[in-house]
Scaffold this active site. Structure first.
Site: not given
Ligand SMILES: *[C@@H]1O[C@H](CO)[C@@H](O)[C@H](O)[C@H]1NC(C)=O
Length: 369
Positions: A33-34, A101, A172, A174, A318
């Site tokens: 990112e900038w 992954e 763990t 989604d 997260w």
């Protein structure tokens, strides 16, 4: 809802991960990112306010294939490793997290699995050598990995990478998307009655799979989501497993279809009823045709007790930006979910609490301002 590194509470987590860096065309690690380079310095300055805090930089494949190209031969990997050590030291990070992954075609998965194992091995060797010559503590090496059985099988040589990595953060969450055609919780602790043909898509099965394939439990961190996944119902049915054919509208602040932060869920719940999925130990709620499966204080507590009973190393979150970090929306104080996690982890023996800071919402809100 704007969130910057200076808003991070440096005493909530044992480790903070900055997400994300990328691999560039020269096989070097690079910012994405900038404003990353500016934020690295405020992020790592949090260590002045908590001398025990450990910071990591997470690197992942951005849409290009550059991560695979970097993995493909020794020369490219050495370029990446050398650039990573320089980059981490330059910006004062304490380690590197590999968020990877296998995403390619099935014919090449064995080869890439091997190359990823080699990358872990070569990174650790380089970190050990650099740590000795430098007198600094050696850099830490971790990975953020899939919780889906088929992805795990084609991506990781578990017994080997487990030797090289300091921690393994298992995503763990989604587990389900709207493409399943039904409303299901994205981060259940256990499988539910609607999961007959999908008994592996839950936290318990994923962690057990990692463990039984040879990862030491104390290196495994359970993923905790401070967000929910929301769907649009297509019939009058509204329980778990009800038909749903799309992602719900974006939350007013995070602006992503079908993904609502915990603080946006508090807005949604205003006047709504929280329902409990007994067999999966997680909550959901419905309003009109919107269905959202999320985590709250109760489900976090049950998951923490589970991880302690099973001897797993700790938690990884997260993301910090998605909790009610200001305490403004939920009326539960600031960082209600992560604070709850901290409290319960400190009561038990597990004490690793690794939290991700995602630099994505900062620019979004700057643009919206
Ligand atoms: C490594 O891969 C690159 C492509 O990224 C290629 O140009 C280079 O020749 C390869 N090196 C070796 C030693 O195979």
């Amino acid at each position: 809802a704007k969130y910057l590194p200076e808003n991070v509470d440096p005493n909530l987590c044992t480790h903070l991960i900055y997400a994300f860096a990328i691999v560039n065309y020269a096989n070097n690690i690079a910012s994405s990112e900038w404003n990353d380079v500016t934020l690295y310095s405020t992020f790592n300055a949090l260590k002045n306010r908590n001398p025990h805090l450990i910071t990591l930089l997470s690197v992942r494949d951005q849409d290009s294939n550059q991560f695979s190209i970097m993995l493909s031969n020794w020369t490219n990997r050495q370029t990446f490793i050398k650039s990573s050590i320089e980059f981490l030291r330059k910006y004062n990070f304490d380690g590197l997290d590999l968020d990877w992954e296998f995403k390619g075609t099935s014919e090449t998965h064995l080869e890439e699995k091997l190359k990823f194992t080699l990358l872990c091995k070569e990174l650790l060797e380089a970190f050990l050598a650099e740590g000795q010559s430098n007198k600094d503590a050696r850099l830490i090496l971790t990975a953020t990995v899939s919780a889906q059985k088929e992805v795990i099988e084609r991506s990781y040589n578990i017994p080997e990478i487990s030797q090289y990595l300091d921690f393994i953060s298992v995503k763990t969450f989604d587990f389900h998307t709207f493409k399943d055609g039904i409303a299901r919780h994205h981060s259940p602790l256990y499988s539910g009655i609607q999961d007959e043909e999908d008994i592996n898509s839950n936290t318990d099965s994923a962690l057990k799979f990692w463990r039984f394939q040879g990862a030491p439990p104390e290196k495994l961190l359970m993923g905790f989501a401070t967000y929910g996944r929301s769907f649009i119902l297509t019939s009058s049915q509204s329980g778990v497993g009800a038909p749903a054919n799309n992602l719900a509208s974006p939350g007013p602040y995070t602006q992503e279809m079908g993904l609502w932060s915990y603080f946006e869920i508090c807005l949604f719940l205003n006047g709504g009823v929280v329902q409990w999925i007994e067999d999966q130990k997680v909550p959901f709620s419905i309003k009109g045709s919107d269905w959202v499966g999320f985590d709250n204080l109760r489900s976090f507590e049950i998951k923490i007790k589970y991880l302690q009973e099973h001897g797993f190393g700790g938690a990884f979150v997260w993301a910090l930006d998605l909790d009610d970090f200001s305490g403004y929306f939920c009326g539960q104080g600031n960082y209600p979910l992560v604070n709850h996690l901290k409290k319960w982890l400190m009561l038990g023996k597990s004490c690793i609490n690794l939290c991700e800071f995602l630099n994505a919402y900062t620019w979004l809100h700057v643009e919206h301002l």
